[in-house]
Design a protein around this motif. Structure first.
Motif, PDB file in Angstrom:
ATOM      1  N   ILE A  10      11.736  -9.874   0.668  1.00 33.41           N
ATOM      2  CA  ILE A  10      11.508  -8.681   1.676  1.00 33.41           C
ATOM      3  C   ILE A  10      11.454  -6.971   1.661  1.00 33.41           C
ATOM      4  CG2 ILE A  10      12.304  -7.775   4.367  1.00 33.41           C
ATOM      5  CD1 ILE A  10      12.880 -10.598   4.410  1.00 33.41           C
ATOM      6  N   PHE A  11      10.644  -6.461   2.164  1.00 34.62           N
ATOM      7  CA  PHE A  11       9.428  -5.504   1.901  1.00 34.62           C
ATOM      8  C   PHE A  11      10.258  -4.977   2.703  1.00 34.62           C
ATOM      9  CE2 PHE A  11       7.712  -0.845   0.838  1.00 34.62           C
ATOM     10  CZ  PHE A  11       8.575  -0.883   0.001  1.00 34.62           C
ATOM     11  N   SER A  12      11.066  -3.308   2.610  1.00 29.80           N
ATOM     12  CA  SER A  12      11.227  -2.425   4.374  1.00 29.80           C
ATOM     13  C   SER A  12      11.099  -0.853   3.770  1.00 29.80           C
ATOM     14  CB  SER A  12      12.105  -3.038   5.004  1.00 29.80           C
ATOM     15  OG  SER A  12      12.649  -2.498   6.086  1.00 29.80           O
ATOM     16  N   GLY A  13      10.784   0.013   4.554  1.00 31.25           N
ATOM     17  CA  GLY A  13      10.534   1.140   4.458  1.00 31.25           C
ATOM     18  C   GLY A  13      10.309   1.093   3.238  1.00 31.25           C
ATOM     19  N   HIS A  14      11.462   2.346   2.034  1.00 30.53           N
ATOM     20  CA  HIS A  14      10.619   2.280   0.622  1.00 30.53           C
ATOM     21  C   HIS A  14      10.995   0.779  -0.180  1.00 30.53           C
ATOM     22  CE1 HIS A  14       9.164   5.997   1.882  1.00 30.53           C
ATOM     23  NE2 HIS A  14      10.604   6.074   2.796  1.00 30.53           N
ATOM     24  N   ASN A  15      11.313   0.283  -0.015  1.00 35.00           N
ATOM     25  CA  ASN A  15      12.808  -0.706  -0.813  1.00 35.00           C
ATOM     26  C   ASN A  15      12.388  -2.450  -1.077  1.00 35.00           C
ATOM     27  OD1 ASN A  15      13.914   1.853  -0.828  1.00 35.00           O
ATOM     28  ND2 ASN A  15      14.345   0.895  -3.021  1.00 35.00           N
ATOM     29  N   VAL A  16      12.635  -2.895  -1.726  1.00 38.41           N
ATOM     30  CA  VAL A  16      13.054  -4.472  -1.351  1.00 38.41           C
ATOM     31  C   VAL A  16      14.338  -4.726  -0.660  1.00 38.41           C
ATOM     32  CG1 VAL A  16      13.801  -6.737  -2.785  1.00 38.41           C
ATOM     33  CG2 VAL A  16      11.475  -5.707  -3.595  1.00 38.41           C
ATOM     34  N   THR A  17      14.564  -5.356   0.112  1.00 39.82           N
ATOM     35  CA  THR A  17      16.007  -5.680   0.723  1.00 39.82           C
ATOM     36  C   THR A  17      16.097  -6.840   0.600  1.00 39.82           C
ATOM     37  OG1 THR A  17      15.040  -5.381   2.981  1.00 39.82           O
ATOM     38  CG2 THR A  17      15.335  -3.886   2.476  1.00 39.82           C
ATOM     39  N   PHE A  18      15.459  -7.090  -0.129  1.00 41.33           N
ATOM     40  CA  PHE A  18      15.937  -8.927   0.012  1.00 41.33           C
ATOM     41  C   PHE A  18      14.860 -10.071  -0.636  1.00 41.33           C
ATOM     42  CE2 PHE A  18      16.217 -13.340   1.064  1.00 41.33           C
ATOM     43  CZ  PHE A  18      17.083 -13.877   0.829  1.00 41.33           C
ATOM     44  N   LYS A  26       0.798  -1.177   0.328  1.00 45.24           N
ATOM     45  CA  LYS A  26       0.175   0.442   0.094  1.00 45.24           C
ATOM     46  C   LYS A  26       1.405   1.677  -0.129  1.00 45.24           C
ATOM     47  CE  LYS A  26      -4.450   1.838   0.853  1.00 45.24           C
ATOM     48  NZ  LYS A  26      -5.007   1.881   0.290  1.00 45.24           N
ATOM     49  N   LEU A  27       0.985   1.893  -1.123  1.00 43.08           N
ATOM     50  CA  LEU A  27       1.260   3.833  -1.067  1.00 43.08           C
ATOM     51  C   LEU A  27       3.325   3.612  -0.851  1.00 43.08           C
ATOM     52  CD1 LEU A  27      -0.834   5.846   0.894  1.00 43.08           C
ATOM     53  CD2 LEU A  27      -0.847   5.588  -1.050  1.00 43.08           C
ATOM     54  N   ASN A  28       3.924   2.020  -1.272  1.00 38.95           N
ATOM     55  CA  ASN A  28       5.236   1.455  -1.520  1.00 38.95           C
ATOM     56  C   ASN A  28       5.989   1.651  -0.670  1.00 38.95           C
ATOM     57  OD1 ASN A  28       4.044   1.765  -5.088  1.00 38.95           O
ATOM     58  ND2 ASN A  28       4.567  -0.223  -4.450  1.00 38.95           N
ATOM     59  N   VAL A  29       5.168   2.072   0.873  1.00 36.35           N
ATOM     60  CA  VAL A  29       6.075   2.041   1.553  1.00 36.35           C
ATOM     61  C   VAL A  29       4.927   1.207   3.146  1.00 36.35           C
ATOM     62  CG1 VAL A  29       4.263   3.972   2.583  1.00 36.35           C
ATOM     63  CG2 VAL A  29       6.631   4.139   3.606  1.00 36.35           C
ATOM     64  N   ALA A  30       6.529   0.600   4.215  1.00 40.40           N
ATOM     65  CA  ALA A  30       6.431  -0.225   5.047  1.00 40.40           C
ATOM     66  C   ALA A  30       7.023   0.535   6.323  1.00 40.40           C
ATOM     67  CB  ALA A  30       6.579  -2.035   4.643  1.00 40.40           C
ATOM     68  N   THR A  31       5.880   0.729   6.869  1.00 42.35           N
ATOM     69  CA  THR A  31       7.416   1.104   8.380  1.00 42.35           C
ATOM     70  C   THR A  31       8.075   0.132   8.959  1.00 42.35           C
ATOM     71  OG1 THR A  31       5.404   1.282   9.601  1.00 42.35           O
ATOM     72  CG2 THR A  31       6.172   3.152   8.436  1.00 42.35           C
ATOM     73  N   LYS A  32       7.196  -0.983   8.634  1.00 43.54           N
ATOM     74  CA  LYS A  32       8.389  -2.337   9.589  1.00 43.54           C
ATOM     75  C   LYS A  32       8.360  -3.461   8.386  1.00 43.54           C
ATOM     76  CE  LYS A  32       6.633  -1.487  14.515  1.00 43.54           C
ATOM     77  NZ  LYS A  32       5.533  -2.411  15.272  1.00 43.54           N
ATOM     78  N   PRO A  33       9.232  -4.621   8.408  1.00 44.90           N
ATOM     79  CA  PRO A  33       9.577  -5.091   7.502  1.00 44.90           C
ATOM     80  C   PRO A  33       8.708  -6.725   7.118  1.00 44.90           C
ATOM     81  CG  PRO A  33      11.090  -4.956   8.944  1.00 44.90           C
ATOM     82  CD  PRO A  33      10.151  -4.372   9.420  1.00 44.90           C
ATOM     83  N   LEU A  34       8.300  -6.224   5.850  1.00 38.71           N
ATOM     84  CA  LEU A  34       7.105  -7.086   5.056  1.00 38.71           C
ATOM     85  C   LEU A  34       7.981  -8.684   4.857  1.00 38.71           C
ATOM     86  CD1 LEU A  34       4.532  -5.541   3.373  1.00 38.71           C
ATOM     87  CD2 LEU A  34       4.418  -6.233   5.154  1.00 38.71           C
ATOM     88  N   LEU A  35       7.621  -9.709   4.720  1.00 44.14           N
ATOM     89  CA  LEU A  35       7.517 -10.925   3.949  1.00 44.14           C
ATOM     90  C   LEU A  35       6.361 -11.204   2.865  1.00 44.14           C
ATOM     91  CD1 LEU A  35       9.790 -13.073   2.954  1.00 44.14           C
ATOM     92  CD2 LEU A  35       9.235 -14.426   4.702  1.00 44.14           C
ATOM     93  N   ILE A  36       7.147 -10.890   1.624  1.00 46.92           N
ATOM     94  CA  ILE A  36       6.215 -11.939   0.325  1.00 46.92           C
ATOM     95  C   ILE A  36       6.050 -12.626   0.064  1.00 46.92           C
ATOM     96  CG2 ILE A  36       5.240 -10.510  -1.377  1.00 46.92           C
ATOM     97  CD1 ILE A  36       6.453  -8.021  -0.400  1.00 46.92           C
ATOM     98  N   ILE A  37       5.331 -13.561   0.025  1.00 45.87           N
ATOM     99  CA  ILE A  37       5.868 -15.355  -0.164  1.00 45.87           C
ATOM    100  C   ILE A  37       4.867 -15.069  -2.111  1.00 45.87           C
ATOM    101  CG2 ILE A  37       5.869 -17.131   0.001  1.00 45.87           C
ATOM    102  CD1 ILE A  37       6.024 -16.991   3.121  1.00 45.87           C
ATOM    103  N   ASP A  38       5.219 -15.540  -2.501  1.00 47.25           N
ATOM    104  CA  ASP A  38       4.239 -15.171  -4.220  1.00 47.25           C
ATOM    105  C   ASP A  38       4.646 -16.916  -4.409  1.00 47.25           C
ATOM    106  OD1 ASP A  38       3.754 -15.886  -6.600  1.00 47.25           O
ATOM    107  OD2 ASP A  38       5.740 -14.781  -7.581  1.00 47.25           O
ATOM    108  N   PHE A  39       3.809 -17.514  -4.313  1.00 47.76           N
ATOM    109  CA  PHE A  39       3.514 -18.876  -4.430  1.00 47.76           C
ATOM    110  C   PHE A  39       2.665 -19.531  -5.423  1.00 47.76           C
ATOM    111  CE2 PHE A  39       1.440 -22.952  -1.962  1.00 47.76           C
ATOM    112  CZ  PHE A  39       2.346 -23.874  -2.021  1.00 47.76           C
TER     113      PHE A  39
END
Ligand SMILES: Nc1ncnc2c1ncn2[C@@H]1O[C@H](COP(=O)(O)OP(=O)(O)OP(=O)(O)O)[C@@H](O)[C@H]1O
Ligand SMILES: [Mg+2]
Length: 359
Positions: free
Chosen positions: A203-211, A181-194
Motif C-alpha cells: 500500500i502506497f499513500s502520500g509519499h510512502n509505502v505504508t504496508f 508517478k513522481l512518487n506521490v499518490a494523493t489517494k492510497p494505491l494498492l500495488i500487487i506484484d503477481f
C-alpha cells in the motif's frame, strides 16, 4: 531507506527464487534514461524463499546475466540489489513529535515490539513518513529490518561475483519507485506484484509505502493447477495460461478458479485490513483513506482479462502498471526496447536501477 549506502554509478539487480533480472538507468541532467536490461532463469534450489542456498551457482548466473544484457553493456561493478519482502519487516510506528535524537531513541525502543526477532540479529533502518497534511502532534515512522543472516548472504554473494554493493533495499521500496508517478499518490494505491513464486501486496499513500506483505499464491501455481486439472505437461499448461488467460477456453478458466479465488480473498483481506489500520497522521480524511486504485505488476499481471476481472470483483479501478513511468522517453538508438508485457516483470529491477541513478 536502504541497509547499505555508498554513492556511485550503479545498476539494479532483482534476485528472485527462479530468476535474476538486471536494469540500468543513467542520469541525464534532471532526467533518467533507461539503457539496459536482461533476465536469466535460475534453477530451483539456488535461492529458496529469498534465501541463498547455492552461492556458487548464483555467482555464475550473475556473470552470465551481465554478459548478455540488451542495450548498452553494463560496465560499472556497483550494484543496488533487493532484499526479499518475505524475509523482511516493514512496519509503521506512530510516535509523538520529538526532536531527531529523541525520535531515534524512541524508534529503537518501539521497534523491538514490532520486529519479531531480536534487534541485534537484524539490520535496521527507519525513515520519517512525509504526510500529505502535517499533524502537529504525531509523526509516522517507517521501519525496515532484514535478518543479518539474509543480508550478509546477499552481500557476500555479490562480492564473490566481483560486484560492489551500493545499497540493499527491501523489494516494495524499489517497486514503488518504478511504478508510482513522481512518487506521490494523493489517494492510497494498492500495488500487487503477481510473480512466478509469490504475490506481494504494497500500500502506497502520500509519499510512502505504508504496508506490505507477501503470500505464496503465484502465477506458477496457475500453471500447476492447469496441468493437473487438464492432465497435460507443465509447458503446455504454461502456453495455455498465456494464450487463454481468463477470457479464452472455459476449461482453462475453471482449472484456475481455486487459485483465483484464493487471490481475490487475499486482496479483499488486504483492502479490509487497510481500511481499519490506516495510519492517522497521513493527513487523509475518511473519504480519502479508501484504496482508490489497484496497480498490477509482475509477469503474472499479464494474464489476459485479470485487470478487468479484478475491477468487476472489487469495483475499484485495476490497471496494469507502467514501470517506465518515471523515466524520460527517448528515441535514442541505444535505448533498448522493453515491451509492455516484459516491462511488468522489471518493476523491481527498474526501481533498484532508479535508486542507483539517484544515489
Ligand atoms: N502473458 C502472460 N500471461 C500470464 N502469465 C504470464 C505471462 N507472461 C508471464 N507470465 C507469468 O509471469 C511469471 C513470471 O513473473 P515475474 O518475472 O514477475 O516473476 P519473478 O519475479 O521471477 O518471481 P517472484 O517475484 O514471484 O519471485 C511466470 O509465472 C509466468 O508464467
Ligand atoms: Mg519478482
Amino acid at each position: 531507506m536502504s541497509i547499505f549506502i555508498n554513492k556511485q554509478d550503479s545498476f539494479g539487480l532483482d534476485i528472485s527464487d527462479l530468476s535474476l533480472k538486471v536494469a540500468n538507468i543513467e542520469k541525464r541532467g534532471k532526467q533518467f534514461e533507461f539503457t539496459s536490461f536482461g533476465c536469466l532463469a535460475i534453477p530451483k534450489g539456488v535461492i529458496k524463499d529469498g534465501q541463498i542456498q547455492d552461492e556458487g551457482r548464483l555467482v555464475k548466473a550473475i556473470h552470465e546475466l551481465l554478459a548478455n544484457v540488451h542495450g548498452k553493456q553494463i560496465k560499472t561493478k556497483n550494484v543496488v540489489c533487493c532484499l526479499p519482502e518475505e524475509k523482511s519487516f516493514l512496519d509503521i510506528l506512530q510516535l509523538p513529535v520529538l526532536d531527531p535524537e529523541e525520535t531515534a531513541q524512541a524508534v529503537i525502543f518501539e521497534a523491538a515490539n514490532h520486529i519479531p526477532i531480536p534487534l541485534e540479529d537484524v539490520y535496521f533502518d527507519f525513515e520519517l513518513i512525509q504526510p500529505l497534511i502535517k499533524n502537529p502532534k504525531q509523526q509516522d515512522i517507517l521501519i525496515a529490518a532484514t535478518p543479518k543472516k539474509i543480508v550478509d548472504g546477499y552481500f557476500n554473494a555479490l562480492k564473490k561475483a566481483g560486484l560492489r554493493t551500493q545499497a540493499l533495499e527491501v523489494e516494495p521500496l524499489a517497486i514503488v519507485r518504478a511504478l508510482v508517478k513522481l512518487n506521490v499518490a494523493t489517494k492510497p494505491l494498492l500495488i500487487i506484484d503477481f510473480g512466478a513464486c509469490r504475490t506481494s501486496f504494497i500500500i502506497f499513500s502520500g509519499h510512502n509505502v505504508t504496508f506490505s506483505s507477501t503470500i505464496p499464491v503465484s502465477s506458477n501455481e496457475l500453471t500447476r493447477v492447469i496441468a493437473e486439472k487438464l492432465n497435460i505437461k507443465p509447458k503446455e499448461a504454461e502456453d495455455l495460461k498465456k494464450s487463454e488467460g481468463l477470457e479464452g477456453d472455459k476449461k482453462v478458466f475453471n482449472a484456475m478458479t481455486p487459485v483465483l479465488t484464493d487471490l481475490t480473498q487475499q486482496i479483499k483481506n488486504h483492502l479490509d485490513y487497510y481500511k481499519s489500520h490506516i495510519p492517522s497522521s497521513q493527513g487523509l480524511n475518511n473519504l480519502d483513506n479508501k484504496v482508490d486504485r489497484i496497480l498490477l505488476c509482475g509477469g503474472g499481471a499479464n494474464l489476459k482479462g485479470l485487470a478487468n476481472f479484478l475491477t468487476s470483483t472489487f469495483k475499484i479501478k485495476v490497471v496494469l502498471s507502467n514501470p517506465l513511468t518515471n523515466l524520460k522517453k527517448t528515441n535514442l538508438k541505444t535505448t533498448p526496447i522493453l515491451d509492455k508485457e516484459k516491462s511488468l516483470c522489471y518493476a523491481t529491477a527498474l526501481g533498484l536501477a532508479l535508486r542507483g541513478a539517484q544515489l
